[in-house]
Each structure stands twice: as C-alpha cells, then as structure tokens.
Design a protein around this motif. Structure first.
Motif, PDB file in Angstrom:
ATOM      1  N   SER A  79     -10.225   4.522  -1.250  1.00 17.27           N
ATOM      2  CA  SER A  79      -9.888   2.922  -0.984  1.00 17.27           C
ATOM      3  C   SER A  79     -10.994   2.407  -0.217  1.00 17.27           C
TER       4      SER A  79
ATOM      5  N   VAL B 275      -3.704  -4.473  -2.296  1.00 20.61           N
ATOM      6  CA  VAL B 275      -3.759  -3.401  -3.053  1.00 20.61           C
ATOM      7  C   VAL B 275      -4.611  -3.789  -4.080  1.00 20.61           C
ATOM      8  N   THR B 276      -5.513  -2.485  -4.203  1.00 22.69           N
ATOM      9  CA  THR B 276      -6.665  -2.566  -5.268  1.00 22.69           C
ATOM     10  C   THR B 276      -6.178  -1.744  -6.544  1.00 22.69           C
TER      11      THR B 276
ATOM     12  N   SER C 120       2.442   1.703  -3.522  1.00 24.71           N
ATOM     13  CA  SER C 120       1.751   1.794  -4.676  1.00 24.71           C
ATOM     14  C   SER C 120       1.071   3.435  -4.700  1.00 24.71           C
ATOM     15  N   ARG C 121       0.695   3.781  -3.196  1.00 26.66           N
ATOM     16  CA  ARG C 121      -0.093   4.937  -3.216  1.00 26.66           C
ATOM     17  C   ARG C 121       0.917   5.967  -3.118  1.00 26.66           C
TER      18      ARG C 121
ATOM     19  N   SER D  72      -4.355   5.923  -7.642  1.00 28.18           N
ATOM     20  CA  SER D  72      -4.213   6.958  -6.836  1.00 28.18           C
ATOM     21  C   SER D  72      -2.891   7.574  -6.773  1.00 28.18           C
TER      22      SER D  72
ATOM     23  N   THR E  51      -2.777  14.271  -3.252  1.00 32.67           N
ATOM     24  CA  THR E  51      -3.190  13.212  -2.391  1.00 32.67           C
ATOM     25  C   THR E  51      -4.531  13.427  -1.746  1.00 32.67           C
TER      26      THR E  51
ATOM     27  N   LEU F 106       0.853  -1.317  -0.154  1.00 35.97           N
ATOM     28  CA  LEU F 106      -0.033   0.156   0.149  1.00 35.97           C
ATOM     29  C   LEU F 106       0.961   1.300  -0.084  1.00 35.97           C
TER      30      LEU F 106
ATOM     31  N   ASP G 129      -5.879   1.713  -5.394  1.00 34.48           N
ATOM     32  CA  ASP G 129      -4.785   2.319  -4.779  1.00 34.48           C
ATOM     33  C   ASP G 129      -3.472   2.685  -5.609  1.00 34.48           C
ATOM     34  N   TYR G 130      -3.482   1.602  -6.763  1.00 37.14           N
ATOM     35  CA  TYR G 130      -2.434   1.951  -7.838  1.00 37.14           C
ATOM     36  C   TYR G 130      -2.598   3.306  -8.517  1.00 37.14           C
TER      37      TYR G 130
END
Length: 319
Positions: free
Chosen positions: A318, A249-250, A152-153, A256, A309, A149, A253-254
C-alpha cells in the motif's frame, strides 16, 4: 548225552552311512528339520541376522506422537491425491455445469444471511471500540480510515471465510459422509463414474466462485454498520465518514483482501470433501467428520491467511 552250549544272541550294530552320501547325522542342519519340530512362538534360525535384538517398544507418549504423525502424513497424502484428481477432472468432459450451479445456490445463497449478520455486527462493534479509543486522543476523524482499511484488507475476507466456512464445510462433510457410509460412493465407482468429478469438483468450483461475492457483500455491510453507529452514537456525519474512508482505501487495499477469498473457498471445499470421503462408522462417523471439518477448516484458513497476507504485502504494497 551231550549238552549243547547255550548260544548268546549277538547284538548287531548298524553302521551309519558315510557322510559323503549326505544321509548321515553330520549332514543334518537346521534347514532339514521338520516344520513342526520347532517349539511354538519361536523364531526360525535364519529369519534374523546374527547378533540382532528385537527393538524395544516405544514409550506410550512417543507411541502416541508417532501414531499422530503417521496419521497426519496419511491425511496429507489422501488430501493431495484428491486435489490432484479434482484438477485433472476439471479438463475432462462433460462438465458438471448443472451440479456446479446447484452447489453455488446451496453454498452461496444460503450462506448470505449468516455472512450479512456477522459482518453487520462486527462493523458495529469495531465502530464502538475504535471511536471510544480514538476519542481519548482527539482522533475521532480517523475512525472511518481505520475501519475501512481493516475491513477491506483483513476482516471482510477472513472473518467471512471462518464463519461461512464452518457452515459450508460441515454441510459438505455431512452430505458426502452420508453417501460414504451408505455405500453410494461405491455405487458411483461401480457404475464407472469418477466420484471426485461427480462430488468434489462441483463443490470446489462453487466455493471458489461464491466466496469472493460473499466477501465483498460482507465488506459493504460491515462498513455500513460502522457508519451507522458512528453517525447515531458519536455524531460523526455519514458523508464525512464515507469520504475519509474512501480517501484512505485504495484498490490495492481492496484487492489484497479479496484475492484471498478464492483460496479460502478452495480450502473449505477440499477439507469438507476429504473428511466426507473417508467417513466410516455410520451416523457416529458422520458426526465426527463434521466436527473435524469445522476445526480443521478454521485453523487452515487462519494459517493460510498469514502466508497470503505476507504475499500481499510483498506484491501489493500500500502507498
């Protein structure tokens, strides 16, 4: 013999002309004085309004703050005018395709090494820190989730932009600044071409294109480095690490994190081109331009990261 009496000379007095003719002393005013009749360093009587006093000089601290604020506003104006010129040049023909491809190779391919090394070792450091911290609370199985997380974020796009942006921005500022001090940009204008279209637009498009690729590349390498350290140092199987990370991780998330990278690329290119175009003072000026570019690029990326962000949390929450 008769003596003639002595005649005393009579003193004749001229009467001044009457004031009705406008020639007498009473009609003379400040405006009829000769230009050189005023003492030096004096102020003309009609130049200041009545009862006016010259403003006192500012204290040194306030004067410095004022100069800084004025310089900042001037930089914003020049930056905005250059950005608008680049946007307008995007719709002008012919397109600078060959120059854009060359800049993609210069800015992207040559920056892959520094992005790879940075992401790999940052992933290893994060694995060591999180694994040791979670081991105290019996939560070693959450190491992959947290690293996935965070990378990726936030870490993959932002850290890559800061590290790679310093190299790309300094290179752009040095190249364009060298052209400015050697009057090559003036020669481009003299030939009837647009320096913004020839110099700024290819670098802007190349940076926008290559930064998402570098961010995704850094994400894979950083995650791989963390998985390697967890498997060799802490006994967490690589398969388990990968499954737990991917389950947390969705795509949001990637996305964003990766949607920030084009904005970071635009910031890097525009800041580098701006300080390059205003470079003055020979080689010393080029050195100052590159230094200022690195500092301003890093600070601007971090400031933009905060607002991007916040937008990502608002529009892509998320689950």
């Amino acid at each position: 013999m008769t003596t003639e009496p002595k005649r005393t000379p009579q003193r004749t007095t001229e009467t001044p002309p009457s004031s009705s003719t406008g020639q007498g002393p009473s009609s003379l005013g400040p405006s009829s004085l000769a230009p050189n009749s005023l003492p030096p360093n004096s102020v003309a009587p009609n130049s200041l309004p009545p009862n006016s006093v010259a403003p006192p000089p500012l204290p040194p601290l306030l004067a410095k703050i004022n100069d800084t604020a004025v310089g900042f506003v001037e930089h914003l104006g020049q930056f905005g005018r250059m950005t608008w010129g680049a946007i307008r040049a995007l719709f002008e023909r012919p397109l600078e395709i060959r120059s854009t491809i060359y800049q993609m190779e210069s800015l992207g391919v040559r920056s892959a090494a520094i992005a790879s090394v940075t992401a790999l070792f940052v992933g290893m450091v994060m694995a060591v820190q999180f694994a040791i911290g979670l081991q105290k609370f019996g939560g070693m199985e959450y190491t992959g989730r947290i690293i996935g997380l965070s990378f990726s974020r936030e870490l993959a796009p932002t850290l890559t932009a800061v590290i790679v942006g310093g190299r790309i921005g300094a290179g752009i500022a040095a190249e364009v600044g060298s052209m400015a001090v050697t009057e090559q940009i003036d020669a481009i204008r003299a030939l009837g071409a647009n320096p913004v279209k020839k110099l700024v637009l290819p670098r802007l498009l190349a940076s926008i294109v290559v930064m998402p690729v570098l961010g995704a590349f850094a994400l894979v390498l950083g995650f791989g480095g963390a998985m390697l350290i967890c498997a060799t140092e802490f006994g967490i199987p690589a398969g388990f690490f990968l499954r737990t990370a991917l389950s947390s991780v969705t795509f949001m998330d990637y996305f964003s994190g990766m949607y920030k990278t084009p904005f970071f690329g635009a910031i890097i290119a525009l800041v580098g081109c701006h300080f390059g175009l205003i470079t003055r003072g020979g080689t010393e000026g080029v050195g100052h331009a590159t230094t200022r570019t690195v500092v301003v690029t890093s600070i601007t990326i971090l400031i933009a990261d905060f607002f991007l962000t916040k937008m990502a949390i608002m529009f892509f929450p998320s689950r």
